[in-house]
Structure formats: C-alpha cells, structure tokens
Write a protein that holds these residues in place. Structure first.
Motif, PDB file in Angstrom:
ATOM      1  N   GLU A 236     -28.810 -75.122  27.237  1.00  0.00           N
ATOM      2  CA  GLU A 236     -29.907 -75.267  26.274  1.00  0.00           C
ATOM      3  C   GLU A 236     -30.156 -73.982  25.488  1.00  0.00           C
ATOM      4  O   GLU A 236     -30.773 -73.997  24.418  1.00  0.00           O
ATOM      5  N   ASN A 237     -29.684 -72.859  26.037  1.00  0.00           N
ATOM      6  CA  ASN A 237     -29.831 -71.599  25.312  1.00  0.00           C
ATOM      7  C   ASN A 237     -28.942 -71.543  24.075  1.00  0.00           C
ATOM      8  O   ASN A 237     -29.079 -70.646  23.243  1.00  0.00           O
ATOM      9  N   CYS A 238     -28.011 -72.496  23.976  1.00  0.00           N
ATOM     10  CA  CYS A 238     -27.032 -72.476  22.893  1.00  0.00           C
ATOM     11  C   CYS A 238     -27.490 -73.246  21.654  1.00  0.00           C
ATOM     12  O   CYS A 238     -26.708 -73.451  20.723  1.00  0.00           O
ATOM     13  N   ALA A 239     -28.744 -73.669  21.637  1.00  0.00           N
ATOM     14  CA  ALA A 239     -29.247 -74.446  20.499  1.00  0.00           C
ATOM     15  C   ALA A 239     -29.098 -73.698  19.190  1.00  0.00           C
ATOM     16  O   ALA A 239     -28.867 -74.308  18.132  1.00  0.00           O
ATOM     17  N   LEU A 240     -29.224 -72.367  19.237  1.00  0.00           N
ATOM     18  CA  LEU A 240     -29.107 -71.576  18.013  1.00  0.00           C
ATOM     19  C   LEU A 240     -27.741 -71.762  17.379  1.00  0.00           C
ATOM     20  O   LEU A 240     -27.623 -71.851  16.145  1.00  0.00           O
ATOM     21  N   LEU A 241     -26.688 -71.819  18.191  1.00  0.00           N
ATOM     22  CA  LEU A 241     -25.348 -72.014  17.656  1.00  0.00           C
ATOM     23  C   LEU A 241     -25.222 -73.366  16.968  1.00  0.00           C
ATOM     24  O   LEU A 241     -24.580 -73.496  15.918  1.00  0.00           O
ATOM     25  N   GLU A 242     -25.828 -74.371  17.568  1.00  0.00           N
ATOM     26  CA  GLU A 242     -25.722 -75.720  17.018  1.00  0.00           C
ATOM     27  C   GLU A 242     -26.595 -75.906  15.780  1.00  0.00           C
ATOM     28  O   GLU A 242     -26.338 -76.782  14.948  1.00  0.00           O
ATOM     29  N   ALA A 243     -27.606 -75.041  15.631  1.00  0.00           N
ATOM     30  CA  ALA A 243     -28.508 -75.158  14.478  1.00  0.00           C
ATOM     31  C   ALA A 243     -28.114 -74.232  13.329  1.00  0.00           C
ATOM     32  O   ALA A 243     -28.725 -74.284  12.261  1.00  0.00           O
ATOM     33  N   THR A 244     -27.096 -73.410  13.542  1.00  0.00           N
ATOM     34  CA  THR A 244     -26.669 -72.438  12.532  1.00  0.00           C
ATOM     35  C   THR A 244     -25.245 -72.747  12.093  1.00  0.00           C
ATOM     36  O   THR A 244     -24.412 -73.149  12.906  1.00  0.00           O
TER      37      THR A 244
END
Length: 364
Positions: A236-244
C-alpha cells in the motif's frame, strides 16, 4: 622510491586475508606505478569474500581505489583522458578495467565487455601478474587504462568510489536518456542509488522517488535529492508510484520484486535501466503485453564506458561537497586492519567502509 609493497591476499571464501610483502617489479611498457592512498570495500568485494561470487584465487581484492603516481613508464603516453600531462605526485583515479582497443571483438561503446579485459581487483596472482588490487600499498596500472587527474583537495574517501559506483550510476543515466523534467523512480538505496539520485537532481528531474525496504536508507535519500520515498515492505506504500506517471525507472537493488514493480508502474514510453541484479536469484517476471502497449524500453548495464567514467569524475569534482558523500564512508580502518574492516562491513552493512594507508590519508 620505495622498493617493496605490502598487499593482502584473498585465498578462499570466509577466510581471513593474509599479509604479504614483495619487491615492486620494474615497470613494463606503458605501465604506471601508483601509491594507493585509499580503498573502499565495494559490495562485490564482500560477495566474493562470502563465496557469493567466484574470483580466481589467490587474488588481491579491492577496485574502488585512489592514489598518487609514483612512477611512469617512459613508453606511456604521459597524458590522462583529457590530454593533461601526468606527473609523479599527481592524484589520480582510473577505470576499473584496462581494455585493449586492438582486440578483434573490441567495441568502443562498450570497452568494459572486451574479450581481452584486464580488471583490477578481479585477477589471480601469478609470478608474472600481481599488484592489481586495491587492498595493497601499491598498484600497477596497465596500458589502455583510462586515467583522470583529480584536485588535490578532494576527499580521498569519496574519490575512491568514482571508478565503480559513481561511474556505473553515470552509465545508467546515459542509457536513461533525458532526465530533465522527468519523474524518476530509483530502487535500491545503497551507494549506487544515492549517487543516481544526486545525479538526477543535478540533471533537473521533476520528481525523484526513492524506494527501499530500509527506513534509514530512505532517510539518507532525502539528503541526496529525493523528493519522495517509498518503503517497499508494504504494497500500500506504493500508491504514489501508481498515481504518478513514472518516466524513468532505475533499479540498483537487484530485487526481482522491486524490478517487477518498477517496470509495472512505468508510464507510456517509459524506460527501465536494470543495474543491480549481478547475483543469482529467481527469474524476474515481466508482463510482455504491458511492455508492448506502453512501448517500454528495458536496458541492462554492467560496469561503464569511458564517457560514463569522465562524467562521474566531473560530477564528483563539482558536487562532492554539495551532497553528504563523505558521510557514506561510515567507518575507516588502517590497511593492516583489513580483516576487521571486512568483518565490520559484513556485520553492520554500512554504505561503505574505507581503508587508508596511513593516518594522513584518513578522511579530512
């Protein structure tokens, strides 16, 4: 000039290095004798010591080295890579390899893959071939070694890392293409990752995302220019990658999980540079359909070429004080305590441990 040299010999996995003293041989055509001032322990040195990679034994480990010229063969060109005159007493760095351009399979863009490669810190000691590793007081540079003169006031500890980690990072960014204005994801925050982040910062990246499983390393990344950090222990910490929209992914970790995530989250026309996977592990899974639909480019890099080396030298000369590079050599040891240095590096896992030849060459 000193007539003998001391070096420490690696004879087998998990076996303490042994001290030897030997006369310094007469230089052959095109050779240069260097007094080593400082050597750092690279991860590959430690992998060899632990038996995770094989080197011909006995050998002298160590390839992240900096030193001063003690003697120049009369048949050497007498110039560094920029055409500057070399003199006894000059502080220099050099490529981790000597690559003969007259070899039949030589390719100028990848001299590090020449079939007739001479690689420092990775050769067997023989009666005719020694003085080729960094855990020693002296080293002999062979012909076709690319050399650069360094400023006298540069940190020796930082300068020692140029010809491995820093130059390899430069190579990764060459393959990455344009960095300015791009969103870059760097996975694996060791020395390679930190150098890459700082280089991306200097090259004008829009956002630099650092990912790792070590919170302390992620904190370090902020000091080298990372705009965001991601702890990969939780998906869940990887949301930034999926949103960028990630334009460039550079993997220094060698982790299949990290590589899969990095490639998966690349945007259209994204580029992935894989550098860290230099040891045996499970195969990395890649979704070919996504590679095709996103028109991705995936490239691998092993070592570096001459352009990368010179870029690395210039980068450190210009930036070694701008970023906290000296802090990455977390502990220093005199050369005669090399076994204690290896034990410390294996136990504490610092970014780097350093070895100095005498107290005057310890960190300034």
């Amino acid at each position: 000039m000193k007539k003998s040299a001391t070096y420490y010999v690696f004879s087998g996995a998990n076996t303490p290095l042994s001290e030897f003293t030997s006369p310094i041989p007469t230089l052959k055509d095109g050779e240069i004798l260097v007094n080593i001032l400082y050597t750092t322990l690279c991860g590959s040195d430690l992998h060899t010591f632990c038996g995770l990679r094989n080197e011909p034994c006995p050998t002298i480990l160590g390839h992240e080295i900096v030193g001063i010229i003690a003697q120049i063969s009369p048949t050497h060109s007498g110039q560094d890579a920029l055409g500057k005159q070399l003199h006894v007493g000059d502080l220099i760095t050099w490529t981790v390899f000597s690559s003969d351009p007259n070899t039949t399979d030589y390719q100028p863009e990848i001299p590090q893959k020449n079939g007739n490669l001479y690689k420092y810190g990775h050769r067997q000691i023989t009666e005719q071939d020694n003085f080729h590793g960094g855990l020693a007081t002296h080293i002999i540079l062979r012909p076709n070694t690319c050399i650069r003169i360094l400023p006298k006031d540069i940190s020796l500890a930082v300068a020692a890392t140029i010809n491995c980690a820093v130059a390899t990072s430069a190579g990764a960014l060459r393959l990455a293409g344009t960095i300015a204005g791009k969103n870059v994801h760097v996975a694996g925050i060791g020395l390679l990752g930190l150098v890459t982040i700082a280089m991306c910062k200097e090259l004008g990246a829009k956002n630099i995302i650092a990912s790792d499983v070590n919170p302390a390393r992620l904190e370090m990344a902020k000091h080298f220019g990372a705009s965001h950090t991601i702890d990969l222990r939780e998906r869940e910490n990887c949301a930034l990658l999926e949103a960028t929209t990630i334009d460039r992914f550079i993997d220094m970790s060698g982790s299949p999980d990290a590589m899969e995530l990095g490639i998966e989250t690349l945007g259209l026309h994204g580029r992935a540079m894989l550098v860290g996977a230099v040891f045996h592990q499970r195969p990395t899974k890649i979704d070919a359909e996504q590679v095709i639909r996103k028109m991705l480019t995936i490239k691998g890099l092993h070592n570096y070429n001459y352009t990368d080396f010179s870029f690395a030298v210039d980068f450190i000369i210009n930036n070694w004080q701008k970023y906290p590079f000296e802090s990455l050599i977390e502990r220093e040891f005199p050369l005669d305590e090399v076994n204690a240095a290896i034990d410390y590096a294996l136990t504490h896992k610092p970014i780097r441990a350093g070895l100095y030849m005498d107290s005057s060459t310890a960190k300034r």
